[in-house]
Design a protein around this motif. Structure first.
Motif, PDB file in Angstrom:
ATOM      1  N   GLY A 128       0.865  -1.174   0.000  1.00 20.04           N
ATOM      2  CA  GLY A 128       0.000   0.000   0.000  1.00 20.04           C
ATOM      3  C   GLY A 128       0.898   1.218   0.000  1.00 20.04           C
ATOM      4  O   GLY A 128       1.471   1.593  -1.022  1.00 20.04           O
ATOM      5  N   LEU A 129       1.092   1.803   1.185  1.00 18.45           N
ATOM      6  CA  LEU A 129       2.070   2.903   1.288  1.00 18.45           C
ATOM      7  C   LEU A 129       3.323   2.444   2.014  1.00 18.45           C
ATOM      8  O   LEU A 129       4.168   3.253   2.354  1.00 18.45           O
ATOM      9  N   ALA A 130       3.388   1.131   2.285  1.00 12.99           N
ATOM     10  CA  ALA A 130       4.521   0.568   3.035  1.00 12.99           C
ATOM     11  C   ALA A 130       4.762   1.324   4.336  1.00 12.99           C
ATOM     12  O   ALA A 130       5.884   1.660   4.685  1.00 12.99           O
ATOM     13  N   HIS A 131       3.671   1.569   5.053  1.00 10.35           N
ATOM     14  CA  HIS A 131       3.815   2.201   6.368  1.00 10.35           C
ATOM     15  C   HIS A 131       4.081   1.176   7.456  1.00 10.35           C
ATOM     16  O   HIS A 131       4.011   1.474   8.647  1.00 10.35           O
ATOM     17  N   SER A 132       4.354  -0.039   7.049  1.00 11.62           N
ATOM     18  CA  SER A 132       4.802  -1.066   7.989  1.00 11.62           C
ATOM     19  C   SER A 132       6.172  -0.655   8.516  1.00 11.62           C
ATOM     20  O   SER A 132       6.879   0.129   7.883  1.00 11.62           O
ATOM     21  N   VAL A 133       6.547  -1.228   9.679  1.00  8.21           N
ATOM     22  CA  VAL A 133       7.839  -0.847  10.245  1.00  8.21           C
ATOM     23  C   VAL A 133       8.856  -1.979  10.286  1.00  8.21           C
ATOM     24  O   VAL A 133      10.016  -1.764  10.638  1.00  8.21           O
ATOM     25  N   ARG A 134       8.439  -3.210   9.917  1.00 12.42           N
ATOM     26  CA  ARG A 134       9.394  -4.328   9.965  1.00 12.42           C
ATOM     27  C   ARG A 134       9.340  -5.199   8.716  1.00 12.42           C
ATOM     28  O   ARG A 134       9.384  -6.421   8.798  1.00 12.42           O
ATOM     29  N   GLY A 135       9.186  -4.568   7.574  1.00 13.85           N
ATOM     30  CA  GLY A 135       9.302  -5.327   6.325  1.00 13.85           C
ATOM     31  C   GLY A 135       8.095  -6.139   5.927  1.00 13.85           C
ATOM     32  O   GLY A 135       8.182  -6.992   5.045  1.00 13.85           O
ATOM     33  N   GLN A 136       6.921  -5.859   6.535  1.00 14.07           N
ATOM     34  CA  GLN A 136       5.742  -6.684   6.214  1.00 14.07           C
ATOM     35  C   GLN A 136       5.273  -6.528   4.774  1.00 14.07           C
ATOM     36  O   GLN A 136       4.581  -7.413   4.266  1.00 14.07           O
ATOM     37  N   ALA A 137       5.591  -5.407   4.121  1.00 18.67           N
ATOM     38  CA  ALA A 137       5.127  -5.217   2.740  1.00 18.67           C
ATOM     39  C   ALA A 137       6.245  -5.542   1.732  1.00 18.67           C
ATOM     40  O   ALA A 137       6.135  -5.211   0.555  1.00 18.67           O
ATOM     41  N   ALA A 179       9.001  -8.318  -0.213  1.00 21.12           N
ATOM     42  CA  ALA A 179       8.983  -9.704  -0.707  1.00 21.12           C
ATOM     43  C   ALA A 179      10.372 -10.022  -1.250  1.00 21.12           C
ATOM     44  O   ALA A 179      10.675  -9.756  -2.414  1.00 21.12           O
ATOM     45  N   LYS A 180      11.196 -10.571  -0.384  1.00 17.64           N
ATOM     46  CA  LYS A 180      12.580 -10.861  -0.783  1.00 17.64           C
ATOM     47  C   LYS A 180      12.601 -11.834  -1.973  1.00 17.64           C
ATOM     48  O   LYS A 180      12.018 -12.920  -1.906  1.00 17.64           O
ATOM     49  N   ASP A 181      13.200 -11.410  -3.058  1.00 11.58           N
ATOM     50  CA  ASP A 181      13.298 -12.217  -4.293  1.00 11.58           C
ATOM     51  C   ASP A 181      11.934 -12.558  -4.899  1.00 11.58           C
ATOM     52  O   ASP A 181      11.852 -13.412  -5.785  1.00 11.58           O
ATOM     53  N   GLY A 182      10.899 -11.937  -4.408  1.00 12.27           N
ATOM     54  CA  GLY A 182       9.572 -12.196  -4.966  1.00 12.27           C
ATOM     55  C   GLY A 182       9.081 -11.016  -5.787  1.00 12.27           C
ATOM     56  O   GLY A 182       9.890 -10.316  -6.422  1.00 12.27           O
ATOM     57  N   VAL A 183       7.761 -10.803  -5.771  1.00 13.14           N
ATOM     58  CA  VAL A 183       7.189  -9.697  -6.538  1.00 13.14           C
ATOM     59  C   VAL A 183       6.375  -8.808  -5.598  1.00 13.14           C
ATOM     60  O   VAL A 183       5.543  -9.302  -4.835  1.00 13.14           O
ATOM     61  N   VAL A 184       6.653  -7.514  -5.647  1.00 10.77           N
ATOM     62  CA  VAL A 184       5.862  -6.546  -4.881  1.00 10.77           C
ATOM     63  C   VAL A 184       4.792  -5.975  -5.818  1.00 10.77           C
ATOM     64  O   VAL A 184       5.069  -5.637  -6.961  1.00 10.77           O
ATOM     65  N   ILE A 185       3.550  -5.917  -5.303  1.00  4.55           N
ATOM     66  CA  ILE A 185       2.454  -5.370  -6.108  1.00  4.55           C
ATOM     67  C   ILE A 185       2.254  -3.913  -5.720  1.00  4.55           C
ATOM     68  O   ILE A 185       1.902  -3.614  -4.573  1.00  4.55           O
ATOM     69  N   ASP A 186       2.470  -3.023  -6.661  1.00  8.11           N
ATOM     70  CA  ASP A 186       2.260  -1.599  -6.399  1.00  8.11           C
ATOM     71  C   ASP A 186       0.763  -1.316  -6.480  1.00  8.11           C
ATOM     72  O   ASP A 186       0.184  -1.215  -7.555  1.00  8.11           O
ATOM     73  N   MET A 187       0.129  -1.193  -5.290  1.00  2.51           N
ATOM     74  CA  MET A 187      -1.329  -1.068  -5.260  1.00  2.51           C
ATOM     75  C   MET A 187      -1.807   0.239  -5.898  1.00  2.51           C
ATOM     76  O   MET A 187      -2.911   0.315  -6.431  1.00  2.51           O
ATOM     77  N   PHE A 188      -0.942   1.269  -5.863  1.00  5.15           N
ATOM     78  CA  PHE A 188      -1.386   2.567  -6.370  1.00  5.15           C
ATOM     79  C   PHE A 188      -1.700   2.554  -7.853  1.00  5.15           C
ATOM     80  O   PHE A 188      -2.500   3.350  -8.331  1.00  5.15           O
ATOM     81  N   SER A 189      -1.068   1.626  -8.596  1.00  5.69           N
ATOM     82  CA  SER A 189      -1.342   1.633 -10.030  1.00  5.69           C
ATOM     83  C   SER A 189      -2.799   1.261 -10.307  1.00  5.69           C
ATOM     84  O   SER A 189      -3.360   1.666 -11.317  1.00  5.69           O
ATOM     85  N   LEU A 190      -3.450   0.532  -9.357  1.00  5.52           N
ATOM     86  CA  LEU A 190      -4.876   0.231  -9.547  1.00  5.52           C
ATOM     87  C   LEU A 190      -5.701   1.519  -9.526  1.00  5.52           C
ATOM     88  O   LEU A 190      -6.725   1.632 -10.188  1.00  5.52           O
ATOM     89  N   GLY A 191      -5.222   2.485  -8.760  1.00  6.47           N
ATOM     90  CA  GLY A 191      -5.959   3.750  -8.627  1.00  6.47           C
ATOM     91  C   GLY A 191      -5.820   4.646  -9.840  1.00  6.47           C
ATOM     92  O   GLY A 191      -6.543   5.636  -9.967  1.00  6.47           O
ATOM     93  N   SER A 192      -4.861   4.326 -10.731  1.00  4.25           N
ATOM     94  CA  SER A 192      -4.680   5.199 -11.900  1.00  4.25           C
ATOM     95  C   SER A 192      -5.636   4.839 -13.033  1.00  4.25           C
ATOM     96  O   SER A 192      -5.641   5.484 -14.072  1.00  4.25           O
ATOM     97  N   ASN A 193      -6.455   3.803 -12.842  1.00  7.94           N
ATOM     98  CA  ASN A 193      -7.412   3.399 -13.877  1.00  7.94           C
ATOM     99  C   ASN A 193      -8.691   4.237 -13.757  1.00  7.94           C
ATOM    100  O   ASN A 193      -9.376   4.171 -12.742  1.00  7.94           O
ATOM    101  N   PRO A 194      -9.008   5.048 -14.784  1.00  3.70           N
ATOM    102  CA  PRO A 194     -10.212   5.892 -14.671  1.00  3.70           C
ATOM    103  C   PRO A 194     -11.488   5.069 -14.546  1.00  3.70           C
ATOM    104  O   PRO A 194     -12.510   5.577 -14.080  1.00  3.70           O
ATOM    105  N   ASN A 195     -11.444   3.801 -14.938  1.00  8.50           N
ATOM    106  CA  ASN A 195     -12.636   2.947 -14.786  1.00  8.50           C
ATOM    107  C   ASN A 195     -12.576   2.104 -13.509  1.00  8.50           C
ATOM    108  O   ASN A 195     -13.369   1.187 -13.329  1.00  8.50           O
ATOM    109  N   GLY A 196     -11.606   2.392 -12.652  1.00  9.99           N
ATOM    110  CA  GLY A 196     -11.452   1.608 -11.418  1.00  9.99           C
ATOM    111  C   GLY A 196     -12.489   1.999 -10.375  1.00  9.99           C
ATOM    112  O   GLY A 196     -13.337   2.868 -10.603  1.00  9.99           O
ATOM    113  N   THR A 197     -12.390   1.356  -9.203  1.00 14.82           N
ATOM    114  CA  THR A 197     -13.387   1.602  -8.155  1.00 14.82           C
ATOM    115  C   THR A 197     -13.301   3.029  -7.628  1.00 14.82           C
ATOM    116  O   THR A 197     -14.324   3.686  -7.407  1.00 14.82           O
ATOM    117  N   GLY A 198     -12.082   3.537  -7.423  1.00 20.74           N
ATOM    118  CA  GLY A 198     -11.925   4.879  -6.844  1.00 20.74           C
ATOM    119  C   GLY A 198     -12.618   4.974  -5.506  1.00 20.74           C
ATOM    120  O   GLY A 198     -12.466   4.088  -4.654  1.00 20.74           O
TER     121      GLY A 198
END
Ligand SMILES: Cc1cc2nc3c(=O)[nH]c(=O)nc-3n(C[C@H](O)[C@H](O)[C@H](O)COP(=O)(O)OP(=O)(O)OC[C@H]3O[C@@H](n4cnc5c(N)ncnc54)[C@H](O)[C@@H]3O)c2cc1C
Length: 510
Positions: free
Chosen positions: A89-98, A100-119
């Motif tokens: 989300g905004l990675a306001h976690s304090v101990r690495g909860q958001a 993903a070592k060697d994995g994939v991080v999902i940037d949630m904000f890009s969902l908000g850039s869709n004009p047809n998204g939920t908003g």
């Protein structure tokens, strides 16, 4: 052009977004969105607000729609070497909860850039708001206020994503009466750990609904939440009462939260508490004229306990709000002459931490390590906690920086079917040591955190961590207690390859 070159990636991503925009399903297998391997994206997704844990993902995914996200999760899940996946989300976690070592991080904000998204969309009858999980609570507040409405349960700070707080609990001074934010959700859309897109509620796919609320991102990714709304108040009476005696302070807090019916118009709307330990712990609530005598009191008492309460009013109740408050404060044991009062708008009150953030940012004190400790402490242990921790450790070591919060909540406002785990007693306190440190001394704060934990263990106070990962699966099983079996079953059901939110250290050790 090489298949892993940035230009190739950009073209694929643009094409894929164009198709998504045209409504062509990615599940039809036309194109699968690929994570970015751009070093700037990787670096940004390698740390969080805590600035203590650092670990780099292999890639960062910028999905444009829940379908695009589901398609990626599905193909990753089915691949022979699936990667771990963490929503960020905004990675306001304090101990690495958001992370993903060697994995994939999902940037949630890009969902908000869709004009047809939920908003953020208020229902026609004004009973709820549909919100994309990537949205910030401050924006939810701004949009709903335009209709004279607002959610009822908040966090102290509003620049947090809806999906991020619903994955923890979302608590503040309203929790005693309205429950945490996770107790105030009608419906969710979730992309599960296997890539299914599922709408869930207490009546539909309820297992998934309760799993993800306070589920620490373990069962999938929330993409939409339906949040109930209520009429927003016009203004709030905001009061601080000071105590030098902890027993009187906690007795009054518990008395005030005992009047907690949601519909009781005479009840308080917010009850919190904090410790004043030095001049530095005085926030701008206290005017410059009042500060010297408060500092005197701190010097005399060592610790001053500050009880903070709020009563809402609207046009109708404005003439009587002061009388109602007088009634509520009658017989309380605060120090005479140490009552401080403000009258502010609802927005000003809810957004109160923002001014502090801007101040800290201006001094370069925001982007520093945050060795926080957040605990839930059962009521039966809070007096011993005051003696052993506040007086025995905090006062003696004298290193505390940042707010130190302590306030009680009612367990019956938490739904036991949800994943969030809280102490077994009817009343429990949240205690937050919101430390800000230097880059070279956060370990000193961590040592203090460990001493606090050790004290509780030795005193037999069964505390639970909030917003922090335990180090081992065994500790997590103790944390979840009687919920652990269900938690594991739901994990098997919704994320059987243990791919989701590895930074929580529950099923993966990062
Ligand atoms: C200044 C400050 C003040 C705060 N005040 C409060 C407070 O008053 N009360 C309170 O309860 N908390 C408070 N918090 C903590 C906050 O609620 C959590 O840190 C929360 O996780 C923040 O949301 P985020 O979007 O930054 O989450 P992230 O840090 O990005 O994510 C947190 C976890 O949730 C997962 N996640 C994120 N989004 C989703 C999603 N859509 N679906 C599933 N999983 C997801 C992540 O993978 C990660 O495991 C505060 C934090 C800060 C920094």
């Amino acid at each position: 052009m090489a298949a892993d070159s940035p230009a190739y990636f950009t073209i694929i991503m643009l094409l894929s977004r164009l198709l998504a925009f045209m409504g062509l399903s990615k599940n039809a297998g036309l194109l699968a969105l690929e994570p970015s391997h751009d070093p700037t994206d990787i670096a940004a997704a390698s740390q969080d607000f805590g600035l203590i844990v650092k670990s780099a993902p292999q890639g960062v995914l910028f999905p444009f729609s829940p379908q695009e996200l589901a398609s990626f999760i599905q193909s990753n899940y089915k691949s022979s070497a699936p990667l771990t996946v963490a929503a960020r989300g905004l990675a306001h976690s304090v101990r690495g909860q958001a992370l993903a070592k060697d994995g994939v991080v999902i940037d949630m904000f890009s969902l908000g850039s869709n004009p047809n998204g939920t908003g953020i969309s208020v229902s026609g009858d004004g009973t709820y708001v549909d919100v994309g999980a990537e949205q910030l609570w401050i924006d939810v507040l701004n949009v709903t206020l335009r209709s004279g409405l607002a959610p009822v349960s908040w966090t102290d700070y509003l620049y947090l994503t809806v999906g991020g707080t619903l994955s923890n609990a979302g608590i503040s001074g309203q929790t005693f009466r309205f429950g945490p934010q996770i107790s105030n959700v009608y419906e969710l859309d979730v992309v599960t750990g296997v890539g299914d897109f599922v709408t869930c509620s207490p009546n539909q796919n309820s297992d998934l609904f309760y799993a993800v609320l306070g589920g620490l991102g373990q069962f999938g990714i929330i993409t939409r939440a339906r949040i109930p709304l209520a009429p927003a108040p016009k203004g709030v009476k905001w009061i601080r009462l000071l105590y030098s005696d902890f027993a009187a302070f906690s007795k009054d807090q518990e008395l005030l939260i005992s009047k907690n019916d949601r519909t009781d118009q005479t009840a308080l709307n917010y009850v919190e508490g904090s410790l004043l330990l030095s001049q530095a712990s005085l926030d701008p609530f206290f005017s410059p004229e009042d500060q010297p005598r408060i500092v005197d009191l701190i010097t005399k008492s060592g610790i001053v306990y500050s009880l903070e309460i709020v009563k809402h009013y609207d046009d109708q109740s404005k003439p009587t709000v002061d009388k109602d408050l007088e009634q509520l404060l009658k017989g309380l044991g605060y120090l005479p002459d140490f009552l401080f009062e403000k009258d502010v708008t609802y927005f000003e009150f809810l957004n109160r931490v923002r001014a502090e953030e801007m101040f800290l940012r201006s001094k370069g004190l925001w982007e520093v390590p945050h060795p926080w400790l957040n605990l839930f402490v059962p009521k039966s242990g809070i007096a011993a906690f005051n003696d052993g921790v506040f007086k025995g450790i905090v006062l003696k070591r004298n290193i505390t920086t940042g707010p130190l919060l302590v306030y009680p909540m009612n367990r019956n406002k938490w739904d036991d079917r949800m994943s969030a785990s809280v102490p077994d007693e009817e009343i429990f306190y949240t205690v937050g040591f919101l430390h800000a440190s230097g880059f070279d001394n956060w370990q000193t704060y961590d040592e203090q955190n460990k001493l606090v934990f050790l004290f509780c263990e030795e005193a037999g106070i069964e505390v639970k961590l909030y917003l922090l990962p335990y180090a081992t699966k065994e500790e997590w099983s103790v944390h979840f207690g009687s919920k652990w079996d269900t938690f594991q079953q739901r994990k098997q059901q919704f994320d059987p390859k243990f791919l989701s939110s590895p930074g929580q250290n529950i099923f993966n050790n990062n």
